[in-house]
Motif scaffolding. Sequence first.
Motif, mmCIF file in Angstrom:
data_model
loop_
_atom_site.group_PDB
_atom_site.id
_atom_site.type_symbol
_atom_site.label_atom_id
_atom_site.label_comp_id
_atom_site.label_asym_id
_atom_site.label_seq_id
_atom_site.Cartn_x
_atom_site.Cartn_y
_atom_site.Cartn_z
ATOM 1 N N ARG A 318 2.793 -2.081 3.640
ATOM 2 C CA ARG A 318 2.436 -3.066 4.664
ATOM 3 C C ARG A 318 3.212 -2.832 5.955
ATOM 4 O O ARG A 318 2.672 -3.009 7.058
ATOM 5 C CB ARG A 318 2.700 -4.464 4.127
ATOM 6 C CG ARG A 318 1.651 -4.915 3.098
ATOM 7 C CD ARG A 318 2.007 -6.224 2.468
ATOM 8 N NE ARG A 318 0.938 -6.680 1.586
ATOM 9 C CZ ARG A 318 1.055 -7.673 0.710
ATOM 10 N NH1 ARG A 318 2.218 -8.328 0.612
ATOM 11 N NH2 ARG A 318 0.033 -8.013 -0.049
ATOM 12 N N LEU A 319 4.470 -2.429 5.833
ATOM 13 C CA LEU A 319 5.235 -2.112 7.031
ATOM 14 C C LEU A 319 4.658 -0.890 7.760
ATOM 15 O O LEU A 319 4.604 -0.855 8.994
ATOM 16 C CB LEU A 319 6.699 -1.850 6.658
ATOM 17 C CG LEU A 319 7.490 -3.073 6.158
ATOM 18 C CD1 LEU A 319 8.886 -2.649 5.721
ATOM 19 C CD2 LEU A 319 7.580 -4.142 7.247
ATOM 20 N N MET A 320 4.237 0.099 7.019
ATOM 21 C CA MET A 320 3.628 1.287 7.637
ATOM 22 C C MET A 320 2.321 0.948 8.330
ATOM 23 O O MET A 320 1.989 1.497 9.379
ATOM 24 C CB MET A 320 3.412 2.369 6.580
ATOM 25 C CG MET A 320 4.691 2.986 6.066
ATOM 26 S SD MET A 320 4.398 4.219 4.797
ATOM 27 C CE MET A 320 6.085 4.632 4.356
ATOM 28 N N MET A 321 1.569 0.051 7.749
ATOM 29 C CA MET A 321 0.322 -0.377 8.397
ATOM 30 C C MET A 321 0.607 -1.017 9.753
ATOM 31 O O MET A 321 -0.141 -0.841 10.711
ATOM 32 C CB MET A 321 -0.407 -1.364 7.491
ATOM 33 C CG MET A 321 -1.121 -0.723 6.316
ATOM 34 S SD MET A 321 -2.649 0.098 6.805
ATOM 35 C CE MET A 321 -3.610 -1.317 7.326
ATOM 36 N N ARG A 322 1.703 -1.722 9.843
ATOM 37 C CA ARG A 322 2.037 -2.391 11.094
ATOM 38 C C ARG A 322 2.595 -1.429 12.133
ATOM 39 O O ARG A 322 2.406 -1.618 13.335
ATOM 40 C CB ARG A 322 3.067 -3.491 10.809
ATOM 41 C CG ARG A 322 3.413 -4.356 11.999
ATOM 42 C CD ARG A 322 4.426 -5.406 11.585
ATOM 43 N NE ARG A 322 5.652 -4.808 11.083
ATOM 44 C CZ ARG A 322 6.651 -5.490 10.529
ATOM 45 N NH1 ARG A 322 6.553 -6.810 10.393
ATOM 46 N NH2 ARG A 322 7.725 -4.875 10.097
ATOM 47 N N ASP A 323 3.265 -0.329 11.705
ATOM 48 C CA ASP A 323 3.903 0.601 12.635
ATOM 49 C C ASP A 323 2.987 1.716 13.123
ATOM 50 O O ASP A 323 3.389 2.497 13.980
ATOM 51 C CB ASP A 323 5.142 1.228 11.976
ATOM 52 C CG ASP A 323 6.215 0.189 11.696
ATOM 53 O OD1 ASP A 323 6.183 -0.864 12.354
ATOM 54 O OD2 ASP A 323 7.061 0.434 10.826
ATOM 55 N N HIS A 324 1.777 1.838 12.576
ATOM 56 C CA HIS A 324 0.808 2.858 13.008
ATOM 57 C C HIS A 324 1.386 4.262 12.855
ATOM 58 O O HIS A 324 1.693 4.953 13.827
ATOM 59 C CB HIS A 324 0.383 2.628 14.457
ATOM 60 C CG HIS A 324 -0.267 1.301 14.677
ATOM 61 N ND1 HIS A 324 -1.544 1.023 14.252
ATOM 62 C CD2 HIS A 324 0.182 0.182 15.273
ATOM 63 C CE1 HIS A 324 -1.860 -0.227 14.590
ATOM 64 N NE2 HIS A 324 -0.819 -0.766 15.199
#
Length: 413
Positions: A318-324
């Motif tokens: 989920r963090l990676m999804m937010r950081d693009h």
Amino acid sequence: MRRINPKLDSYELADLMSDSDNWDLLAQIHDHPSTWPELSQWAAHAIAHPETAGAPPEPLADRKSKHRLFPITPVIDDELPRDVRNSNAPASEPDKRTGTTIGMPMEDGEHTRDDVSLAEDSSADSTDEVAVHRHIPFTRIAGIMLVLVIVTGLAAGLVMAKKNYDHREAVTSCNQAIKQTSTVRIEWNKALKQAEPYAKLQDKDVQDPKSLELLSKIMQYQPSISTENCDPSLTADRLDRTRAEIGRANNQLRTQIRNLHDTVDMVKASQEQQQIDNAQNVLSQTIENADRLYKESENKVRDDNTRARLSEQITRARLMMRDHQDLDVYNRTIQDLNEGMQIVRDSMTAVKNEEISDAGRSDGSTHPGSDSQSSNRQLAPSSEGLSSPATQGNPTWDVPRQPAIPSFPDRLG
């Protein structure tokens, strides 16, 4: 008589007056073209009181010094030539009406003992002038004509040499343009080959389908084929026109090559962005599946650490999804989530198999007197499925009649 050069600028004039040896020219300062009021006042003061005059003032700020290539003489000497100054005879003046020279009147007591010689000289001069007009200087004229012929020949030779040089240069430039045509066509074919994989993409493979249309349009460009040649028999002007036409065609093809490379880069970037978008969608769906599996697997796994690791992977995803992140990061994250979910599923399957195995053992112990026909239908006739009672932990089983593993797990499998 000495006088100040009228071409001096303000700075040169001030430098000239800085030397006290030139103060005999102070009276000319007032009428000099480059003077200014302060310098004129200083000059008047220096004439009246030279002992208190001091140095001349500096030029005004709005006056700029002249940049000279060659220095000029600051003081002009108007003295007569030495032979004229040393001569005691009075100067003669020309008569404006007759063009003859009129001598100045002699003073009292002066003798004219050279009158006869002067008359002879005068007659001799007249004779020489007549002789000059009667004889034509053929030798001088011939020399001048010879010089003119030589100069004309040299000029014609230079013109012809320049023409030959220009023709050779035109032939060389034309041949170089043809060689550049071959090089540019090789670059064009290479660019087309590099663009072919991207031309096979579909609209769903890229984020901007218009880039594919532009790529297809550029790849359809057909370079013009020139039939001109660089025959040395052609004139220099014709060769220059041929070179110019070939050069324009080469420049147009170079422009198309640059456009093709730029469009390929655009399609490549659009494809990568579409792949990232697809990976984001897949990762988002994988996160939902992993979160649902995490909730469903509560109290259903053999080792609860597998669920804890899956929860950590879900949080990182989920963090990676937010950081693009880039495409490789998304793919690795999807792979890690799938591996974590598979471990949880395997743990759940192992617990379920254990529960089924325990249920089968309990059913076999509560119905020892079942009929032989039902038992024969459920048991597989394989000796490999048999085991001793000690290994199953049930000392009341009859080894010849009871199998080690119940038959219904095989039906489920």
